[in-house]
Design an enzyme around this catalytic site. Structure first.
Site, PDB file in Angstrom:
ATOM      1  N   ASN A   1     118.612 -33.558 -22.313  1.00 19.09           N
ATOM      2  CA  ASN A   1     117.340 -32.876 -22.537  1.00 19.09           C
ATOM      3  C   ASN A   1     116.805 -33.986 -21.591  1.00 19.09           C
ATOM      4  OD1 ASN A   1     117.403 -33.201 -26.262  1.00 19.09           O
ATOM      5  ND2 ASN A   1     117.382 -30.791 -25.289  1.00 19.09           N
TER       6      ASN A   1
ATOM      7  N   ASP B   1     116.017 -27.789 -34.015  1.00 13.59           N
ATOM      8  CA  ASP B   1     115.742 -27.271 -32.816  1.00 13.59           C
ATOM      9  C   ASP B   1     115.157 -26.219 -33.299  1.00 13.59           C
ATOM     10  OD1 ASP B   1     115.772 -26.328 -30.452  1.00 13.59           O
ATOM     11  OD2 ASP B   1     116.899 -24.073 -30.619  1.00 13.59           O
TER      12      ASP B   1
HETATM   13  C1  IPE Z   1     119.841 -29.337 -28.905  1.00 13.65           C
HETATM   14  O1  IPE Z   1     118.995 -28.239 -28.142  1.00 13.65           O
HETATM   15  C2  IPE Z   1     119.235 -30.657 -28.597  1.00 13.65           C
HETATM   16  C3  IPE Z   1     118.873 -31.698 -29.791  1.00 13.65           C
HETATM   17  C4  IPE Z   1     118.324 -30.266 -30.942  1.00 13.65           C
HETATM   18  C5  IPE Z   1     117.851 -32.646 -29.689  1.00 13.65           C
HETATM   19  P1  IPE Z   1     118.150 -27.709 -27.175  1.00 13.65           P
HETATM   20  O2  IPE Z   1     116.373 -26.969 -27.363  1.00 13.65           O
HETATM   21  O3  IPE Z   1     118.246 -28.076 -25.752  1.00 13.65           O
HETATM   22  O4  IPE Z   1     119.005 -26.810 -27.101  1.00 13.65           O
HETATM   23  P2  IPE Z   1     119.374 -25.453 -26.173  1.00 13.65           P
HETATM   24  O5  IPE Z   1     119.035 -25.718 -24.792  1.00 13.65           O
HETATM   25  O6  IPE Z   1     118.696 -24.609 -27.062  1.00 13.65           O
HETATM   26  O7  IPE Z   1     120.936 -25.282 -25.922  1.00 13.65           O
HETATM   27  C1  IPE Z   2     114.086 -29.442 -30.029  1.00 18.49           C
HETATM   28  O1  IPE Z   2     112.717 -28.606 -30.263  1.00 18.49           O
HETATM   29  C2  IPE Z   2     113.966 -31.074 -30.159  1.00 18.49           C
HETATM   30  C3  IPE Z   2     114.412 -31.926 -29.220  1.00 18.49           C
HETATM   31  C4  IPE Z   2     115.836 -31.016 -28.364  1.00 18.49           C
HETATM   32  C5  IPE Z   2     114.106 -32.882 -28.886  1.00 18.49           C
HETATM   33  P1  IPE Z   2     113.268 -27.895 -28.846  1.00 18.49           P
HETATM   34  O2  IPE Z   2     112.424 -28.806 -27.950  1.00 18.49           O
HETATM   35  O3  IPE Z   2     113.705 -27.666 -28.231  1.00 18.49           O
HETATM   36  O4  IPE Z   2     112.141 -27.118 -29.478  1.00 18.49           O
HETATM   37  P2  IPE Z   2     112.422 -25.029 -28.372  1.00 18.49           P
HETATM   38  O5  IPE Z   2     113.688 -24.706 -28.527  1.00 18.49           O
HETATM   39  O6  IPE Z   2     111.710 -25.025 -27.417  1.00 18.49           O
HETATM   40  O7  IPE Z   2     111.361 -24.569 -29.801  1.00 18.49           O
HETATM   41 MG    MG Z   3     115.084 -25.652 -28.082  1.00 22.08          MG
END
Ligand code: IPE
Ligand code: IPE
Ligand code: MG
Length: 248
Positions: free
Chosen positions: A76, A28
């Site tokens: 997502n 994340d």
């Molecule tokens: C979790 O990250 C999913 C992945 C790393 C693929 P998210 O960014 O989607 O999670 P939330 O929304 O902060 O819970």
């Molecule tokens: C994790 O990074 C990757 C995916 C969930 C695909 P994020 O895209 O959630 O990055 P933040 O949490 O918005 O910084």
């Molecule tokens: Mg995230």
């Protein structure tokens, strides 16, 4: 782009006999990383791939036998269309580019999640990579793509309900082993250590059944900055834990 290999061997302060068998990562913070550099979110995803490649290499070098990475959750899809499209294209391109190296490095790649709704061309690449690497043995690398723990549990429940309805099993036959045999992860052991980057103290629908006794490690580091020293810290923390599994 190849990430330079900094260190080959397990750092001397880590005990090989106390390494986790299976590490799972919630990668994340890509978006925040990019924003901090004044770049669009997608650049964070690109850099995130480099961090994952280096972690996979590091696991192999240090003797961790299984790595699972959370790449895309069932939630997502609710992101802007351009970001979702970019990610699907990125997954496909990286898979195609990395297949040869995975063969050379003896990596067995596996995907978990609801794969049949992914873009067809990505599904084809997924099938090809799983088929080609199926006999590789140095490390099992699982990518959770369109993965949701709730979805996985619901699908397993539905499949088992059908077996009962057809009279193939009795409700009394449903035990943990039977249930696990209907999960996406049926060929993998449960994770011992779950690492989440970017400081969020949540599970976000990852491996809900499988993480019953996993150790959880959260770091404030954003995923693209996660490197071998960070992994070293996570493993040191893991090795200091007392895993009691409900005993005294
Ligand atoms: C979790 O990250 C999913 C992945 C790393 C693929 P998210 O960014 O989607 O999670 P939330 O929304 O902060 O819970
Ligand atoms: C994790 O990074 C990757 C995916 C969930 C695909 P994020 O895209 O959630 O990055 P933040 O949490 O918005 O910084
Ligand atoms: Mg995230």
């Amino acid at each position: 782009m190849k990430t330079p290999i900094v260190m080959q061997d397990l750092p001397p302060d880590l005990k090989p006999e106390r390494l986790p068998n299976h590490v799972a990562v919630i990668m994340d913070g890509n978006g925040r990383w990019a924003k901090r550099q004044g770049m669009p979110r997608i650049m964070g995803h690109k850099r995130g791939v480099d961090a994952l490649k280096d972690l996979l290499r590091c696991c192999k070098d240090w003797g961790v036998k299984a790595l699972t990475a959370y790449a895309f959750s069932t939630e997502n899809w609710n992101r802007p269309l351009e970001e979702v499209d970019f990610l699907m294209t990125l997954f496909q391109r990286v898979l195609r580019q990395e297949l040869r190296e995975m063969m050379e490095e003896n990596v067995q790649i596996h995907f978990v999640g609801k794969l049949d709704v992914l873009p067809r061309s990505l599904q084809a690449e997924i099938e090809r990579s799983m088929a080609e690497t199926q006999h590789n043995q140095d490390i099992q690398f699982t990518v959770a793509t369109n993965y949701g723990g709730r979805q996985e549990i619901l699908e397993a429940t539905r499949a088992i309900a059908h077996l009962v309805q057809q009279g193939k099993i009795q409700p009394e036959d449903i035990d943990a082993a039977l249930f696990e045999s209907h999960l996406y992860t049926k060929n993998t052991c449960d994770p011992d250590l779950i690492i989440r980057t970017s400081g969020e103290m949540r599970i976000s629908n990852f491996l809900l059944w499988q993480m019953a006794y996993a150790e959880i490690y959260v770091t404030d580091t954003l995923w693209p900055d996660f490197n071998r020293s960070e992994f070293h810290r996570a493993l040191s923390s893991y090795q200091q834990r007392d895993r009691r599994f409900g005993k005294v």
